[in-house]
Structures are given as C-alpha cells and as structure tokens.
Write an enzyme that holds these catalytic residues in place. Structure first.
Site, mmCIF file in Angstrom:
data_model
loop_
_atom_site.group_PDB
_atom_site.id
_atom_site.type_symbol
_atom_site.label_atom_id
_atom_site.label_comp_id
_atom_site.label_asym_id
_atom_site.label_seq_id
_atom_site.Cartn_x
_atom_site.Cartn_y
_atom_site.Cartn_z
ATOM 1 N NE ARG A 86 -2.182 -1.252 3.557
ATOM 2 C CZ ARG A 86 -1.731 -0.468 4.573
ATOM 3 N NH1 ARG A 86 -1.752 0.886 4.476
ATOM 4 N NH2 ARG A 86 -1.242 -0.745 5.373
ATOM 5 C CE1 TYR A 216 0.413 -6.077 -1.913
ATOM 6 C CE2 TYR A 216 -0.458 -4.079 -0.937
ATOM 7 C CZ TYR A 216 -0.085 -5.279 -0.813
ATOM 8 O OH TYR A 216 -0.090 -5.923 0.556
ATOM 9 C CE LYS A 225 -6.241 -3.719 4.628
ATOM 10 N NZ LYS A 225 -6.323 -4.018 6.014
ATOM 11 C CG HIS A 245 -7.085 -2.887 10.293
ATOM 12 N ND1 HIS A 245 -5.811 -2.311 10.352
ATOM 13 C CD2 HIS A 245 -6.861 -3.987 9.356
ATOM 14 C CE1 HIS A 245 -4.890 -3.193 9.493
ATOM 15 N NE2 HIS A 245 -5.634 -4.286 9.044
ATOM 16 C CB SER A 267 -0.420 -3.298 8.100
ATOM 17 O OG SER A 267 -1.680 -2.746 7.751
ATOM 18 C CB CYS A 269 0.994 -5.948 13.979
ATOM 19 S SG CYS A 269 2.124 -4.588 13.406
ATOM 20 C CG ASP A 294 -7.193 -7.094 7.054
ATOM 21 O OD1 ASP A 294 -6.197 -6.879 8.100
ATOM 22 O OD2 ASP A 294 -7.723 -6.484 6.180
ATOM 23 N NE ARG A 385 0.157 -8.399 2.756
ATOM 24 C CZ ARG A 385 -0.313 -8.192 3.712
ATOM 25 N NH1 ARG A 385 -1.524 -8.681 4.179
ATOM 26 N NH2 ARG A 385 0.288 -7.260 4.662
HETATM 27 P P1 GTP Z 1 -2.080 -7.707 7.676
HETATM 28 O O1 GTP Z 1 -2.682 -8.590 6.589
HETATM 29 O O2 GTP Z 1 -1.267 -6.801 6.969
HETATM 30 O O3 GTP Z 1 -3.291 -6.821 8.240
HETATM 31 O O4 GTP Z 1 -1.445 -8.514 8.898
HETATM 32 P P2 GTP Z 1 -1.724 -9.182 10.104
HETATM 33 O O5 GTP Z 1 -2.058 -8.229 11.205
HETATM 34 O O6 GTP Z 1 -2.613 -10.217 9.752
HETATM 35 O O7 GTP Z 1 -0.337 -9.932 10.416
HETATM 36 P P3 GTP Z 1 0.225 -11.607 10.425
HETATM 37 O O8 GTP Z 1 -0.760 -12.186 11.493
HETATM 38 O O9 GTP Z 1 0.062 -11.872 8.916
HETATM 39 O O10 GTP Z 1 1.533 -11.492 11.006
HETATM 40 C C1 GTP Z 1 2.549 -10.381 10.356
HETATM 41 C C2 GTP Z 1 4.032 -11.059 10.679
HETATM 42 O O11 GTP Z 1 3.920 -11.094 12.303
HETATM 43 C C3 GTP Z 1 4.253 -12.283 10.371
HETATM 44 O O12 GTP Z 1 5.670 -12.507 9.774
HETATM 45 C C4 GTP Z 1 4.205 -13.275 11.626
HETATM 46 O O13 GTP Z 1 4.881 -14.380 11.512
HETATM 47 C C5 GTP Z 1 4.504 -12.335 12.662
HETATM 48 N N1 GTP Z 1 3.683 -12.724 13.874
HETATM 49 C C6 GTP Z 1 2.589 -12.913 14.132
HETATM 50 N N2 GTP Z 1 2.113 -13.072 15.302
HETATM 51 C C7 GTP Z 1 3.296 -13.190 16.074
HETATM 52 C C8 GTP Z 1 3.582 -13.431 17.471
HETATM 53 O O14 GTP Z 1 2.798 -13.702 18.249
HETATM 54 N N3 GTP Z 1 4.770 -13.315 17.768
HETATM 55 C C9 GTP Z 1 5.895 -12.869 16.889
HETATM 56 N N4 GTP Z 1 7.130 -12.720 17.334
HETATM 57 N N5 GTP Z 1 5.509 -12.477 15.600
HETATM 58 C C10 GTP Z 1 4.355 -12.818 15.368
HETATM 59 C C1 SPV Z 2 -2.826 -4.368 5.668
HETATM 60 O O1 SPV Z 2 -1.782 -3.566 4.896
HETATM 61 O O2 SPV Z 2 -3.643 -4.112 6.489
HETATM 62 C C2 SPV Z 2 -3.278 -5.416 4.724
HETATM 63 C C3 SPV Z 2 -2.835 -5.845 3.381
HETATM 64 O O3 SPV Z 2 -4.207 -6.218 5.075
HETATM 65 S S1 SPV Z 2 -3.407 -4.977 2.006
HETATM 66 O O4 SPV Z 2 -4.716 -5.515 1.774
HETATM 67 O O5 SPV Z 2 -2.812 -4.722 1.158
HETATM 68 O O6 SPV Z 2 -3.941 -3.403 2.709
HETATM 69 MN MN MN Z 3 -4.807 -5.525 7.289
#
Ligand code: GTP
Ligand code: SPV
Ligand code: MN
Length: 601
Positions: A86, A216, A225, A245, A267, A269, A294, A385
């Site tokens: 983004r 993207y 979003k 979110h 994002s 996290c 999400d 992704r």
């Molecule tokens: P978006 O799709 O961007 O909104 O991301 P999200 O909030 O769904 O994050 P996601 O669960 O995909 O995790 C993002 C990154 O954080 C990945 O590389 C995970 O491996 C890492 N991660 C997730 N949960 C944990 C955790 O509990 N501890 C640690 N150390 N890393 C984590």
């Molecule tokens: C985020 O960035 O919070 C996502 C991925 O969930 S995207 O759909 O690219 O915004």
């Molecule tokens: Mn997201």
C-alpha cells in the site's frame, strides 16, 4: 503507453451477465466511454468464468501455474517491483472540506481530483478488456452487508476479487433493480503502473473509489481497505455502526462455553496469526475458530456489540508462515491459492523466508531472477501475500455466515512495541479503553511503502484506513460505548516486547492462548489482576504459564511497568494529541490527565 493488459475474447456464455439495475448500467456505460476498452466483460462468479480467466492469465504471463500435485489449483503472480505494498502518501480522502478528512488523512478537493483522475483514465483501457465485478461485503443475509461494483482492467484483480469477496450473481440479487439502492462504485486501472501516476482516491459522500497506477492488493482490491474500511468507516459513523481493522475469533472452553473476541493490530502485526491460533498442548479441550482475519463490521443489538466479517477470503502475509507458527494458515494455502511475490522453486512449488524445512538450493525470486541461499536479496518479498478462500481454513467458525453476526465479549488492541508496553493489560472501562486504542503505537512494517521499524501512533490500527476526521472517529467510539449496556471489555496486548539481548521476550503465536485465556477469565469475572497506573495487570500467577519454558525474570519483564519509559510514553501521547490540532475529544484529554495523575500517586 505499452499495453500491459491486452484484451481477451470470451466465447458465448462467458462474460455476458449484465445486471438489470439501470444505475449500474449507466455508470458502466459512462466509465466505458471514458476509458475506451476493447470490450466489456461482465463477471458472474461462475466456475466456468474462473477457468477461462485463469487460462487467459496463464497465456499472458499474469499467472504462473504451480505444480498440480504440490499445490493444486494454485498460481503465482509477480507484481511490478515498484508496486509491492500500500502507498499511504498517494491515498486520498476527497471530502468536500479538508476538515471532514481530518488531520491524519491526505485530502484533495473532489472536483479537482475527479478531473485529474478522469484525465488519467481517458482512453486508459484502449486495447484492454474492462471487467465489471459485482460483489457483496458481508454474509448474503446480513443487515450490514454492502454491495459494490469494481471496474478493472486487471485479470489478477478480477480473479482475486472472486476469492476475497462473495462475487457475481449473489451481488446482483442483493442489489435488485431499484436505481436508488445504495452501492459502491469502484474504478481501477493499472494505467502503466507508474509510481508517479499512482493514486488511490476515496469520495465517501459519493460512495466512490478511483484507484489508478497500481496492481498491488491493498491499493486495487477495492472491496478491502477502500470500501470495507475507508468508505465503510464513513458510512458506519453516519449509520451508527462500526467498521474496524480487526480480526474476529471464537474461543470455546472444554466445557463448551464460547466467547467471541475482536482484535485490532496494525498491518503485519499478527491478526491472521491470532485469528488462526492453535492452543498449546496444556490447553487440551480449548478450541479457537476464525470468523475473520482483517476486518470487522459491528453493530449494536440488545445493548451488545455483534460482528460480521465482510470478507470471503484471506489476503495474508506469507513470510514467516510455517507449520510451526501457523498450521491453519499453512493448510489453508496448500491448494486453491493465489500467491503474489513469493519465490518459485525448480519443481514448481512456492518458497519464502520462514517456511518449514531447508531453503531450496535454487529458486526464482519474487522479481523473476535466479536465487540461491547465498543470494543477498530475499527470495520472497517481505510483503508477499496469499489470497485464499476462507473455506480452506480448517478452523473456520461455524457462525461465519450468520447474518446477525457474533456477540463480542472483548476487544483487544495491540501493536509492535519492543519496549514500554506490557504483554497484556485491561482498561478500567470503555472510555479508558478508547484511550488505549487512540494512543496505541506500533513499529511500521513492509505492508506499506516507506521506512520499516519506526514507532508511530496508529489509533485503533486505523491510521491508514479511517475515512474521515479522526477526532470524530474517537467521538463515534465514545458514543457507541454510551449505547452499549453490556460493552465488551477492552484490553491491550504486545507480543513484541524485547529483552536487553534484542530478542522477543514472549514466544507468541500459539502461546498467545495464555493471554487469551486471561482475557476470557476477566470476561467471566474470575481472572485475577492488580491495579496499575495503565490499567488492570495480571500478576505472573494470574496467567496460566504451565508447560511453558519461560523464566521468572522474563515474565516479570513482560508484565513490568517501567516508570521512566512511561514518562516518555505519556509525553508521546501528548505530542500525538497536540499534532491532531484540537480535534481530540475532551473525554480523551481527561483520560490522559487521569493517567498522569495515577503515575504521580
Ligand atoms: P495484515 O494482513 O497486513 O493486516 O497483517 P496481520 O495483522 O494479519 O499480520 P500477520 O498475522 O500476517 O503477521 C505478520 C507478521 O508477524 C508475520 O511475519 C508473523 O509471522 C508475525 N507474527 C504474528 N504473530 C506473532 C507473534 O505472536 N509473535 C511474533 N514474534 N511474531 C508474530
Ligand atoms: C494491510 O496492510 O493491513 C493488509 C494488506 O491487510 S492490504 O490488503 O494490502 O492492505
Ligand atoms: Mn490488514
């Protein structure tokens, strides 16, 4: 301009499902006259249509087929290397006045912006096929559900929308033929994927989105979003509901008692991971199920908050996903998955940093170049992704299609903070909880272009997604609390606190169940806690740490409140509120003063 998306020519019976709604037909006609495509393809979401679009995408190298045995019915897409995340600096909220967009959004004047974008779109689809994608966000029979149409010249977008939304006839049925019905107008064109001509513009008062110059996900899958959060949050405030979110998960005890929890993390996290959590052995009989990973749309019924997941699939971060960290995600992406910007192995499989097992001796990296373990570059882009149907998830919650949604017992905020913020604590009440959300901060990630690892305030994880003035958004949150007779309890978590050795103090992933269990205990009024200046904190005894290999010092550090660090934090809250230029509601200013007072006690 080089044609990067040549037209395709479907046989009879494919691409000709026109809607009956005259308002939609008129709008498509207007955009067609502007963009001048070779032909128009009306999507219906059918299997036959999908097969045709995939075959054409393979011919044009938009997709690469993965090995059918290793990853059945799955494909790899490589985006332009200048277009991998983004782009917040070219994302605009185009309300009639700048004040409506508020201090945290880029604003541009609607008439001028339409005219600039129409200029860019003029003839932009020459020699291309214009796809019209009808979709709904939300379960088919939910009162919260919204209809959208996305016009796009990208096959990748059309194919992704089929995974990420309920697409096709279901939307035409929901819309019906009333020309006054509410629906979102989305226009997307790749143009020539030039970062200098890349804009993602929202016109909330017209329920319209125009996105140009990117291919993207977050910039171009306009359902996600753009509609479900930016336009969604604007409509939610007007109509008295919430667009957030947030992931939504169900957690069931061995006795069969079930709670639902929503959690807002910025994002990349940890939302997808938390939503798919598998409890460790010690929690035998506990079950976690996914409603959404999400986005949550929530409304008030009987004084309680009910949530639906408006999406139909997951657009998840690939790197770091493994059978160790997230087995449910791994099982979800074993088949019927569209990968973007991961590495391709010599035997037609996909690979990324953090996948189980040793790296391949040779692969093609996300840019299409040769890669070996000695290469300096990453094989998969850090923001690569997967797009996968939610029905692939073995832990899908049985109520995911329920139109009325699921009742929310707790809301959790969380960010990526290497210091200051404890593993978990609970707000004293709703308004204090809103303060926790409003002041949360997190280190930036690869999900958006720009520097990674910088702490920034990201209220409710909505900084890039709130479609109106953030002060009014805070007021909306406070107002919702006043209407709730059984409000969810509000918590803050931080999986990412680091020790002096620079390593994470908390193991995270499945072990987050231990924190979730305390949250549930608190909801059931039987979890212990002590009062601290920042909120209710568990003592090490209040957390179930049985079977976890972690030393006392670590736990103490995780739960510790360092007064020096918090003085800096309090100053950062003030700096943030001041930077918003007077829009912060009085209630939150009072919360800040009370927090300072508690630290002085
Ligand atoms: P978006 O799709 O961007 O909104 O991301 P999200 O909030 O769904 O994050 P996601 O669960 O995909 O995790 C993002 C990154 O954080 C990945 O590389 C995970 O491996 C890492 N991660 C997730 N949960 C944990 C955790 O509990 N501890 C640690 N150390 N890393 C984590
Ligand atoms: C985020 O960035 O919070 C996502 C991925 O969930 S995207 O759909 O690219 O915004
Ligand atoms: Mn997201």
């Amino acid at each position: 301009m080089k044609n990067i998306a040549p037209a395709i020519f479907p046989p009879n019976g494919i691409g000709d499902t026109k809607p009956t709604n005259q308002a939609v037909l008129d709008w498509v006609h207007e955009i067609g006259r502007l963009t001048k495509p070779e032909n128009i393809f009306w999507c219906d979401g059918s299997e036959r249509e999908n097969e045709f679009l995939i075959a054409e995408s393979l011919k044009q190298n938009v997709l690469i087929k993965l090995d059918e045995k290793k990853v059945p019915r799955s494909y790899l897409h490589r985006s332009n290397p200048n277009d991998v995340a983004r782009v917040e600096k070219v994302t605009f909220i185009c309300t009639p006045t700048k004040v409506e967009a508020g201090p945290t959004n880029n604003w541009s004047e609607p008439a001028e912006t339409y005219s600039k974008l129409y200029g860019l779109l003029n003839g932009a689809m020459r020699g291309r096929t214009m796809f019209v994608v009808p979709y709904i966000m939300g379960p088919p029979d939910s009162p919260l559900t919204k209809v959208g149409f996305e016009i796009t010249d990208s096959k990748y977008v059309a194919l992704s929308m089929r995974i990420m939304t309920r697409m096709g006839k279901v939307a035409l049925n929901r819309l019906g033929s009333d020309p006054k019905a509410e629906w979102n107008r989305g226009v997307h064109s790749l143009l020539d994927v030039d970062p200098g001509r890349r804009f993602i513009c929202h016109f909330p008062q017209d329920n319209t989105i125009i996105s140009v110059g990117s291919g993207y996900g977050g910039n171009v899958l306009l359902s996600k979003k753009c509609l479900a959060l930016r336009i969604g949050s604007y409509l939610a405030r007007k109509q008295g509901w919430m667009a957030e979110h947030m992931l939504i998960l169900g957690v069931e005890s061995p006795e069969g008692k079930k709670h639902y929890v929503a959690a807002a993390f910025p994002s990349a996290c940890g939302k997808t991971n938390f939503a798919m959590l598998i409890p460790p052995k010690h929690f035998k009989g506990w079950k976690v199920t996914t409603v959404g990973d999400d986005i949550a749309w929530m409304e008030i019924r009987d004084g309680r908050l009910f949530a639906v997941n408006p999406e139909n699939g997951y657009f998840g971060v690939v790197p770091g996903t493994s059978y160790k960290s997230n087995p449910n995600a791994m099982k979800s992406i074993e088949h019927d998955t569209l990968y973007t910007n991961v590495a391709l192995t010599d035997d037609g499989d996909v690979w990324w940093e953090g996948k189980d097992g040793p790296p391949p001796k040779h692969a093609i990296d996300w840019r299409g170049n040769d890669w070996t373990p000695d290469s300096k570059e990453k094989a998969a882009h850090p923001n690569s992704r997967f797009a996968t149907p939610m029905r692939n998830n073995p832990a899908l919650d049985p109520n995911v299609e329920k139109g009325e949604g699921v009742p929310i017992s707790a809301i959790i905020f969380g960010g990526r903070r290497s210091d200051t913020v404890p593993l978990v604590y609970e707000a004293f009440d709703w308004t204090h909880g809103v303060y926790l959300g409003a002041t949360m901060a997190s280190e930036t990630t690869a999900a958006a272009t720009g520097a990674v690892g910088q702490v920034r305030r990201d209220p409710m994880a909505m900084l890039p997604f709130c479609g109106y003035n953030i002060g009014d958004y805070f007021r909306h949150w406070i107002g919702i609390g006043k209407r709730l007779t059984s409000p969810p309890l509000i918590f803050n978590v931080n999986w990412f606190r680091k020790g002096t050795n620079g390593r994470f103090l908390w193991p995270g992933f499945g072990e987050n169940m231990r924190v979730l269990k305390w949250v549930i205990d608190r909801c059931e009024q039987n979890g212990g806690a002590v009062k601290s200046p920042v909120g209710w904190l568990p003592t090490p005894h209040d957390l179930d740490l049985d079977g976890l290999d972690i030393d006392h010092k670590c736990v103490a550090d995780l739960l510790g409140i360092d007064h020096e660090e918090w003085q800096k934090e309090l100053a950062a809250h003030k700096t943030f509120f001041d930077s918003l230029g007077g829009v912060v509601p009085e209630e939150l200013q009072e919360q800040r003063e009370q927090l300072i007072a508690r630290f002085a006690e």
